[in-house]
Design a protein around this motif. Structure first.
Motif, PDB file in Angstrom:
ATOM      1  N   UNK A 106     -11.413  23.109  36.412  1.00  0.00           N
ATOM      2  CA  UNK A 106     -10.631  21.881  36.588  1.00  0.00           C
ATOM      3  C   UNK A 106     -11.465  20.667  36.212  1.00  0.00           C
ATOM      4  N   UNK A 107     -12.711  20.672  36.663  1.00  0.00           N
ATOM      5  CA  UNK A 107     -13.605  19.543  36.372  1.00  0.00           C
ATOM      6  C   UNK A 107     -13.859  19.449  34.860  1.00  0.00           C
ATOM      7  N   UNK A 108     -14.064  20.600  34.232  1.00  0.00           N
ATOM      8  CA  UNK A 108     -14.301  20.608  32.779  1.00  0.00           C
ATOM      9  C   UNK A 108     -13.096  20.069  32.027  1.00  0.00           C
ATOM     10  N   UNK A 109     -11.892  20.439  32.482  1.00  0.00           N
ATOM     11  CA  UNK A 109     -10.668  19.948  31.836  1.00  0.00           C
ATOM     12  C   UNK A 109     -10.585  18.425  31.952  1.00  0.00           C
ATOM     13  N   UNK A 110     -10.918  17.912  33.154  1.00  0.00           N
ATOM     14  CA  UNK A 110     -10.853  16.462  33.367  1.00  0.00           C
ATOM     15  C   UNK A 110     -11.887  15.756  32.485  1.00  0.00           C
ATOM     16  N   UNK A 111     -13.093  16.330  32.437  1.00  0.00           N
ATOM     17  CA  UNK A 111     -14.165  15.701  31.654  1.00  0.00           C
ATOM     18  C   UNK A 111     -13.955  15.868  30.150  1.00  0.00           C
ATOM     19  N   UNK A 112     -13.154  16.861  29.803  1.00  0.00           N
ATOM     20  CA  UNK A 112     -12.957  17.148  28.382  1.00  0.00           C
ATOM     21  C   UNK A 112     -11.828  16.351  27.752  1.00  0.00           C
ATOM     22  N   UNK A 113     -11.294  15.356  28.489  1.00  0.00           N
ATOM     23  CA  UNK A 113     -10.207  14.546  27.903  1.00  0.00           C
ATOM     24  C   UNK A 113     -10.729  13.843  26.652  1.00  0.00           C
ATOM     25  N   UNK A 114      -9.849  13.552  25.695  1.00  0.00           N
ATOM     26  CA  UNK A 114     -10.317  12.891  24.470  1.00  0.00           C
ATOM     27  C   UNK A 114     -10.960  11.530  24.763  1.00  0.00           C
ATOM     28  N   UNK A 115     -11.985  11.223  24.003  1.00  0.00           N
ATOM     29  CA  UNK A 115     -12.634   9.913  24.098  1.00  0.00           C
ATOM     30  C   UNK A 115     -11.800   8.916  23.278  1.00  0.00           C
ATOM     31  N   UNK A 116     -11.907   7.646  23.652  1.00  0.00           N
ATOM     32  CA  UNK A 116     -11.244   6.606  22.865  1.00  0.00           C
ATOM     33  C   UNK A 116     -12.330   5.691  22.309  1.00  0.00           C
ATOM     34  N   UNK A 117     -12.260   5.401  21.016  1.00  0.00           N
ATOM     35  CA  UNK A 117     -13.216   4.482  20.417  1.00  0.00           C
ATOM     36  C   UNK A 117     -12.464   3.342  19.745  1.00  0.00           C
ATOM     37  N   UNK A 118     -12.983   2.143  19.931  1.00  0.00           N
ATOM     38  CA  UNK A 118     -12.324   0.954  19.395  1.00  0.00           C
ATOM     39  C   UNK A 118     -13.120   0.401  18.215  1.00  0.00           C
ATOM     40  N   UNK A 119     -12.447   0.236  17.076  1.00  0.00           N
ATOM     41  CA  UNK A 119     -13.067  -0.410  15.909  1.00  0.00           C
ATOM     42  C   UNK A 119     -12.288  -1.685  15.634  1.00  0.00           C
ATOM     43  N   UNK A 120     -13.015  -2.772  15.316  1.00  0.00           N
ATOM     44  CA  UNK A 120     -12.328  -4.050  15.120  1.00  0.00           C
ATOM     45  C   UNK A 120     -12.280  -4.494  13.669  1.00  0.00           C
ATOM     46  N   UNK A 121     -12.859  -3.703  12.778  1.00  0.00           N
ATOM     47  CA  UNK A 121     -12.713  -3.980  11.345  1.00  0.00           C
ATOM     48  C   UNK A 121     -12.885  -2.680  10.560  1.00  0.00           C
ATOM     49  N   UNK A 122     -12.703  -2.774   9.255  1.00  0.00           N
ATOM     50  CA  UNK A 122     -12.717  -1.601   8.379  1.00  0.00           C
ATOM     51  C   UNK A 122     -14.062  -0.863   8.441  1.00  0.00           C
ATOM     52  N   UNK A 123     -15.140  -1.641   8.387  1.00  0.00           N
ATOM     53  CA  UNK A 123     -16.476  -1.041   8.345  1.00  0.00           C
ATOM     54  C   UNK A 123     -16.815  -0.305   9.645  1.00  0.00           C
ATOM     55  N   UNK A 124     -16.411  -0.917  10.767  1.00  0.00           N
ATOM     56  CA  UNK A 124     -16.671  -0.280  12.067  1.00  0.00           C
ATOM     57  C   UNK A 124     -15.897   1.046  12.164  1.00  0.00           C
ATOM     58  N   UNK A 125     -14.660   1.034  11.670  1.00  0.00           N
ATOM     59  CA  UNK A 125     -13.837   2.258  11.682  1.00  0.00           C
ATOM     60  C   UNK A 125     -14.470   3.347  10.819  1.00  0.00           C
ATOM     61  N   UNK A 126     -14.965   2.946   9.646  1.00  0.00           N
ATOM     62  CA  UNK A 126     -15.587   3.917   8.739  1.00  0.00           C
ATOM     63  C   UNK A 126     -16.873   4.497   9.334  1.00  0.00           C
ATOM     64  N   UNK A 127     -17.630   3.657  10.034  1.00  0.00           N
ATOM     65  CA  UNK A 127     -18.877   4.124  10.658  1.00  0.00           C
ATOM     66  C   UNK A 127     -18.575   5.161  11.744  1.00  0.00           C
ATOM     67  N   UNK A 128     -17.529   4.894  12.533  1.00  0.00           N
ATOM     68  CA  UNK A 128     -17.136   5.843  13.590  1.00  0.00           C
ATOM     69  C   UNK A 128     -16.655   7.144  12.956  1.00  0.00           C
ATOM     70  N   UNK A 129     -15.871   7.021  11.870  1.00  0.00           N
ATOM     71  CA  UNK A 129     -15.359   8.216  11.197  1.00  0.00           C
ATOM     72  C   UNK A 129     -16.507   9.046  10.597  1.00  0.00           C
ATOM     73  N   UNK A 130     -17.469   8.352   9.993  1.00  0.00           N
ATOM     74  CA  UNK A 130     -18.597   9.053   9.365  1.00  0.00           C
ATOM     75  C   UNK A 130     -19.342   9.905  10.401  1.00  0.00           C
ATOM     76  N   UNK A 131     -19.413   9.388  11.622  1.00  0.00           N
ATOM     77  CA  UNK A 131     -20.177  10.078  12.660  1.00  0.00           C
ATOM     78  C   UNK A 131     -19.356  11.141  13.387  1.00  0.00           C
ATOM     79  N   UNK A 132     -18.103  10.809  13.730  1.00  0.00           N
ATOM     80  CA  UNK A 132     -17.320  11.692  14.605  1.00  0.00           C
ATOM     81  C   UNK A 132     -16.046  12.241  13.959  1.00  0.00           C
ATOM     82  N   UNK A 133     -15.878  11.999  12.661  1.00  0.00           N
ATOM     83  CA  UNK A 133     -14.618  12.328  11.981  1.00  0.00           C
ATOM     84  C   UNK A 133     -14.159  13.768  12.104  1.00  0.00           C
ATOM     85  N   UNK A 134     -15.106  14.711  12.191  1.00  0.00           N
ATOM     86  CA  UNK A 134     -14.688  16.124  12.252  1.00  0.00           C
ATOM     87  C   UNK A 134     -14.081  16.475  13.604  1.00  0.00           C
ATOM     88  N   UNK A 135     -14.224  15.584  14.589  1.00  0.00           N
ATOM     89  CA  UNK A 135     -13.637  15.832  15.914  1.00  0.00           C
ATOM     90  C   UNK A 135     -12.585  14.791  16.266  1.00  0.00           C
TER      91      UNK A 135
END
Length: 275
Positions: A106-135
């Protein structure tokens, strides 16, 4: 400068004057600016957003926790939307945890909820995608924001098309106050949401539920699109796996629908195999 790792968030009631001031000030010392009107849910969302950012390397890259990317430069808009997104995710992970067999799960399920990341421009979004895009579980993006330091009225469309090239099955929700952008969104098979809608949080919640792997799993006939079977839980999936026609199972597995459904329930190893 003294404490580079301590997050600093500025809260302010929002107005055109504040926007103008922020545009002129050096806000590099502040991690996030939020529009604060006394809504306590926003404080929880801010804490969760900061925690997600701090835990991302470990949880997303090492464990396989999924990530939802929100691309939005309007302080007022992301301040109102984030509390709804987090409320939705926390409610869902609580529901999923009831499927678990013991307290540890139960604890693992709660902790395993999707993370939310906020990007405020194109470059920030691309940087997040480059790092975490496969997930990435899904993307929620505005249409107009900065690209290469300049306001670009179609930055969100360009970003979405880039994501679509990289991942043909990634769910992309695009929100805009310009109705004509709906046509652009159809071009890459995205989901359009009107920012002017009076029931925007409800629309967004429904779109996340339907496209990001939450809620019931609806198995459709790949040829007719008709619903064949509705799976409510993992136990349900186990009981009915042999009742699902082979072509439907293959269709949903190959477009990552099944793995997305498993990922949203924090079943990372098996989701990885199916993906």
């Amino acid at each position: 400068k003294q404490y580079p790792h301590i997050p600093i968030v500025a809260l302010t009631p929002f107005s055109k004057e504040v926007s103008r001031r922020l545009a002129q000030e050096d806000v590099s010392g502040i991690d996030y600016v939020f529009s604060w009107l006394g809504n306590v849910d926003l404080l929880l969302a801010i804490i969760k957003l900061l925690e997600d950012k701090m835990n991302a390397d470990n949880d997303v890259l090492d464990v396989g926790v999924q990530m939802i990317l929100l691309v939005e430069d309007s302080v007022r808009f992301y301040s109102s939307v984030l509390p709804h997104v987090y409320k939705f995710l926390l409610t869902q992970s609580k529901e999923f945890s009831t499927e678990a067999l013991n307290e540890h799960e139960q604890m693992l399920r709660m902790r395993g909820r999707p993370k939310v990341m906020l990007a405020r421009d194109y470059e920030e979004a691309m940087a997040i995608y480059a790092k975490y895009g496969s997930n990435m579980l899904g993307v929620i993006s505005d249409v107009s924001f900065k690209k290469d330091g300049e306001k670009d009225n179609l930055a969100g469309i360009k970003l979405a098309k880039f994501f679509r090239e990289k991942d043909p099955y990634l769910p992309i929700i695009v929100e805009s106050s310009e109705a004509e952008n709906a046509q652009h969104v159809q071009d890459f098979d995205g989901i359009f949401i009107d920012k002017n809608s009076k029931k925007l949080p409800v629309d967004l919640g429904k779109a996340i539920m339907k496209n990001f792997g939450f809620g019931d799993f609806v198995m459709n006939d790949p040829n007719t699109g008709e619903e064949i079977i509705r799976i409510k839980s993992l136990k349900d999936m186990q009981d009915h796996i042999f009742d699902i026609p082979t072509d439907a199972l293959y269709y949903h597995a190959s477009s990552n629908d099944i793995s997305r459904w498993l990922y949203s329930r924090a079943m990372f190893p098996i989701a990885e195999v199916v993906k």
